[in-house]
Design an enzyme around this catalytic site. Structure first.
Site, short mmCIF file in Angstrom:
data_model
loop_
_atom_site.label_atom_id
_atom_site.label_comp_id
_atom_site.label_asym_id
_atom_site.label_seq_id
_atom_site.Cartn_x
_atom_site.Cartn_y
_atom_site.Cartn_z
N GLY A 10 -21.70 -18.04 -86.05
CA GLY A 10 -20.64 -19.06 -86.10
C GLY A 10 -19.32 -18.47 -86.55
O GLY A 10 -19.08 -18.33 -87.75
N MET A 14 -13.96 -20.48 -90.86
CA MET A 14 -14.63 -20.10 -92.10
C MET A 14 -15.61 -18.94 -91.88
O MET A 14 -15.68 -18.00 -92.67
CB MET A 14 -15.39 -21.30 -92.70
CG MET A 14 -14.49 -22.40 -93.21
SD MET A 14 -13.53 -21.89 -94.66
CE MET A 14 -14.77 -21.99 -95.93
N ASN A 104 -21.18 -27.00 -95.21
CA ASN A 104 -21.13 -28.13 -96.14
C ASN A 104 -22.27 -29.09 -95.84
O ASN A 104 -22.05 -30.23 -95.41
CB ASN A 104 -19.80 -28.87 -95.98
CG ASN A 104 -18.80 -28.46 -97.04
OD1 ASN A 104 -19.16 -27.95 -98.09
ND2 ASN A 104 -17.54 -28.69 -96.75
N GLY A 131 -13.35 -22.92 -101.09
CA GLY A 131 -12.12 -22.14 -101.21
C GLY A 131 -11.31 -22.12 -99.94
O GLY A 131 -10.29 -21.43 -99.86
N HIS A 187 -18.54 -31.02 -106.42
CA HIS A 187 -17.23 -30.33 -106.34
C HIS A 187 -16.30 -31.10 -105.40
O HIS A 187 -15.14 -31.36 -105.72
CB HIS A 187 -17.44 -28.89 -105.83
CG HIS A 187 -16.17 -28.21 -105.41
ND1 HIS A 187 -15.53 -28.49 -104.22
CD2 HIS A 187 -15.41 -27.27 -106.03
CE1 HIS A 187 -14.43 -27.75 -104.13
NE2 HIS A 187 -14.35 -27.01 -105.22
N ASN A 188 -16.82 -31.47 -104.24
CA ASN A 188 -15.95 -32.14 -103.28
C ASN A 188 -15.55 -33.54 -103.74
O ASN A 188 -14.43 -33.98 -103.49
CB ASN A 188 -16.63 -32.19 -101.90
CG ASN A 188 -16.45 -30.89 -101.17
OD1 ASN A 188 -16.44 -29.82 -101.78
ND2 ASN A 188 -16.28 -30.94 -99.86
N GLU A 191 -12.90 -32.90 -106.01
CA GLU A 191 -11.74 -32.49 -105.18
C GLU A 191 -10.99 -33.74 -104.68
O GLU A 191 -9.77 -33.84 -104.80
CB GLU A 191 -12.25 -31.64 -104.01
CG GLU A 191 -11.23 -31.26 -102.96
CD GLU A 191 -11.88 -30.52 -101.77
OE1 GLU A 191 -12.58 -29.51 -102.02
OE2 GLU A 191 -11.69 -30.95 -100.62
N TYR A 192 -11.75 -34.71 -104.15
CA TYR A 192 -11.13 -35.95 -103.66
C TYR A 192 -10.37 -36.63 -104.81
O TYR A 192 -9.26 -37.13 -104.63
CB TYR A 192 -12.19 -36.91 -103.14
CG TYR A 192 -12.64 -36.73 -101.71
CD1 TYR A 192 -12.98 -35.48 -101.21
CD2 TYR A 192 -12.76 -37.82 -100.85
CE1 TYR A 192 -13.43 -35.32 -99.90
CE2 TYR A 192 -13.21 -37.68 -99.54
CZ TYR A 192 -13.55 -36.42 -99.08
OH TYR A 192 -14.00 -36.28 -97.78
N ARG A 289 -9.06 -43.13 -99.72
CA ARG A 289 -8.99 -42.45 -98.41
C ARG A 289 -9.37 -43.40 -97.29
O ARG A 289 -8.73 -43.45 -96.25
CB ARG A 289 -9.94 -41.25 -98.37
CG ARG A 289 -9.32 -40.05 -98.96
CD ARG A 289 -9.82 -38.78 -98.29
NE ARG A 289 -9.58 -37.70 -99.22
CZ ARG A 289 -9.82 -36.43 -98.96
NH1 ARG A 289 -10.32 -36.08 -97.79
NH2 ARG A 289 -9.56 -35.51 -99.84
N HIS A 451 -34.97 -63.57 -116.48
CA HIS A 451 -35.19 -62.12 -116.49
C HIS A 451 -35.40 -61.55 -117.90
O HIS A 451 -35.80 -60.41 -118.05
CB HIS A 451 -34.00 -61.41 -115.83
CG HIS A 451 -33.90 -61.72 -114.37
ND1 HIS A 451 -34.84 -61.31 -113.45
CD2 HIS A 451 -32.99 -62.43 -113.66
CE1 HIS A 451 -34.50 -61.74 -112.24
NE2 HIS A 451 -33.38 -62.43 -112.34
C1 6PG Z 1 -13.79 -26.46 -100.09
C2 6PG Z 1 -13.54 -27.78 -99.41
C3 6PG Z 1 -14.01 -27.81 -98.01
C4 6PG Z 1 -13.81 -29.16 -97.32
C5 6PG Z 1 -12.40 -29.49 -97.05
C6 6PG Z 1 -12.19 -30.73 -96.22
O1 6PG Z 1 -14.41 -26.53 -101.14
O2 6PG Z 1 -13.39 -25.42 -99.58
O3 6PG Z 1 -14.20 -28.79 -100.12
O4 6PG Z 1 -15.37 -27.48 -98.03
O5 6PG Z 1 -14.47 -29.12 -96.11
O6 6PG Z 1 -11.74 -29.64 -98.25
O7 6PG Z 1 -12.86 -31.82 -96.73
P1 6PG Z 1 -12.51 -33.29 -96.20
O8 6PG Z 1 -12.29 -33.19 -94.72
O9 6PG Z 1 -13.67 -34.14 -96.52
O10 6PG Z 1 -11.26 -33.67 -96.91
#
Ligand code: 6PG
Length: 470
Positions: A10, A14, A104, A131, A187-188, A191-192, A289, A451
């Site tokens: 792939g 990435m 992912n 990353g 983590h994600n 991140e959000y 979102r 209850h």
């Molecule tokens: C990372 C990110 C990555 C993720 C993008 C997009 O850790 O490098 O989490 O894996 O795919 O940030 O995520 P979304 O499309 O859900 O915003």
């Protein structure tokens, strides 16, 4: 032909970056892509690294190019493509060969694939890699899941290619099967939430305080020198400074306010609900979102109700208030994320190493920040204690939660949506209330469904005398 240490399938962005990273760290790698032309173009463009990379035209060639026992990284889209690739590879591999899914993946898929591998066929590792493109090329953060002996077989490669925090590799095995992909999902989710809180403060600055993008950039760049130092604050300062070639306006002002997503934040929220683990800041970020996508309805709402009043006197809030609100929001969000991780660890029998998770996020990943080192220290003191109760963070919250309150209250009065910050504040206020209002919920449940409830003076299974007095 020299046999390669590792294979990679792939060569999307990435995959290509990861392959270059592996080659650069001195490991001969064989690569294969569904489109042969992509494989050859990739190697032709690899420059000095090309001699370390073997292009292969078929899966059989890829397998033949590898040292045994073989290790093959999959960098294909999560979901069916991973299963298809495992199905195609399996007959070509020998006992002891290993497939590593570095996409992912949903951790439940990784659990299933690990379970299948345990029944026979190639060994399986699921690793979360964070990353983005830059991280994959020069040092990502890697969260591993699978059997320790399988991880140990390739950990020298993963550690070599990973980001380093003061020399320590950001590549750690989190536990069996889907543990690594679960940690990547948390983590994600974070991140959000981090991104959303920054967007909310950006909104207060832009719509409430009349700041233009370059001024917002200066504010964020200033914060990046203090406790909020992080990759996401840094890039937010960078994006608000950039001018659009076409309009000569700040680029951020010409970007449509409809956010995309691939769904990993949603998985985090779904799992948190399954585990009854409250992560309201992340939930609010996912909600925001989703709501951003409802552009037409938002415009109709504005036409019907009028825009929210958005002129707060500059004296109402200070930049320091916003900075402190962000600090509080960030602590609350991470406290929720780590508590979710603890809940998952108990539920799935993983023994997830919370301090190591904080450590692996210190460099390379999207949520890297200076605060994560302090979180690693606090979690090492007592991994079972909620982060908001750790003295270091309790002290920071003492100093910052009133600013969060001020920002949320002012934003609400001025019609500025700050759902993630508000969710953090509401959760904090629940967490500091010894006597909550859940007694009312229990009374209602007992009234309509018998209850039962616990009494403050002891015992459970009590019922109220509702029929007599109702
Ligand atoms: C990372 C990110 C990555 C993720 C993008 C997009 O850790 O490098 O989490 O894996 O795919 O940030 O995520 P979304 O499309 O859900 O915003």
């Amino acid at each position: 032909m020299t046999q390669s240490d590792i294979g990679l399938i792939g060569l999307g962005t990435m995959g290509a970056m990861l392959a270059l990273n592996i080659a650069e760290k001195g490991f001969p790698i064989a690569v294969w892509n569904r489109t042969t032309e992509v494989t050859h173009k990739f190697v032709q463009s690899a420059g000095d690294l090309a001699p370390k990379i073997t292009p292969t035209d078929t899966l059989a060639d890829l397998v033949a190019a590898l040292k045994t026992p073989r290790a093959i990284i999959l960098m294909v889209p999560a979901g069916q493509a991973v299963d298809d690739q495992i199905t195609a590879l399996t007959p070509l591999l020998d006992d002891g060969d290993m497939i590593i899914d570095a996409g992912n993946a949903n951790f439940r898929d990784t659990n299933r694939r690990a379970e299948n591998a345990a029944q026979g066929g190639p060994r399986f590792l699921g690793i979360g890699v964070s990353g983005g493109e830059e991280g994959a090329r020069h040092g990502p953060s890697i969260m591993g899941g699978g059997k320790a002996e399988d991880w140990n077989r390739i950990s020298h490669i993963l550690e070599a290619i990973s980001a380093k925090y003061q020399g320590t590799p950001c590549a750690t095995r989190m536990g069996d099967a889907g543990a690594g992909h679960f940690v990547k999902a948390v983590h994600n989710g974070i991140e959000y939430a981090d991104m959303q809180m920054i967007a909310e403060v950006y909104g207060v600055l832009r719509d409430g305080m009349g700041f233009h993008a370059p001024d917002i950039s200066d504010v964020l760049a200033g914060w990046n020198k203090g406790p909020l130092q992080s990759y996401l604050i840094e890039i937010s300062a960078a994006v608000t400074a950039v001018i659009d070639d076409k309009t000569n306006e700040p680029i951020v002002d010409v970007i449509l306010d409809r956010a995309g997503q691939k769904g990993t934040g949603r998985w985090t929220v779904i799992e948190a609900q399954h585990l009854s683990a409250p992560i309201p800041v992340i939930e609010a970020a996912v909600m925001a979102r989703n709501t951003s996508a409802l552009l037409d309805e938002r415009c109709k709402g504005e036409a019907l109700f009028g825009p929210a009043p958005q002129e707060m006197p500059r004296s109402t809030l200070t930049i320091a208030d916003l900075e402190h609100a962000m600090i509080a929001g960030k602590i609350l969000c991470y406290a929720q994320g780590f508590a979710l991780t603890s809940a998952a660890s108990a539920e799935f029998g993983w023994s997830l190493p919370l301090p190591e998770i904080a450590k692996v996020w210190r460099e390379g990943c999207i949520i890297r920040s200076s605060m994560l080192n302090d979180m690693a220290t606090a979690l090492a003191e007592d991994p079972s204690r909620n982060l908001i109760l750790a003295p270091f963070f309790a002290d920071l919250l003492e100093k910052s939660h009133n600013a969060l309150r001020k920002v949320v209250a002012n934003a609400a009065l001025n019609g500025l949506p700050v759902p993630a910050l508000a969710a953090g504040l509401a959760w904090f206020d629940i967490m500091r209330t010894g006597r909550s209002t859940a007694n009312m919920i229990q009374a209602q449940r007992d009234f309509f469904g018998a209850h039962g409830f616990e009494r403050t003076d002891g015992g459970s299974g009590h019922h109220g005398p509702w029929a007599m007095q109702g």
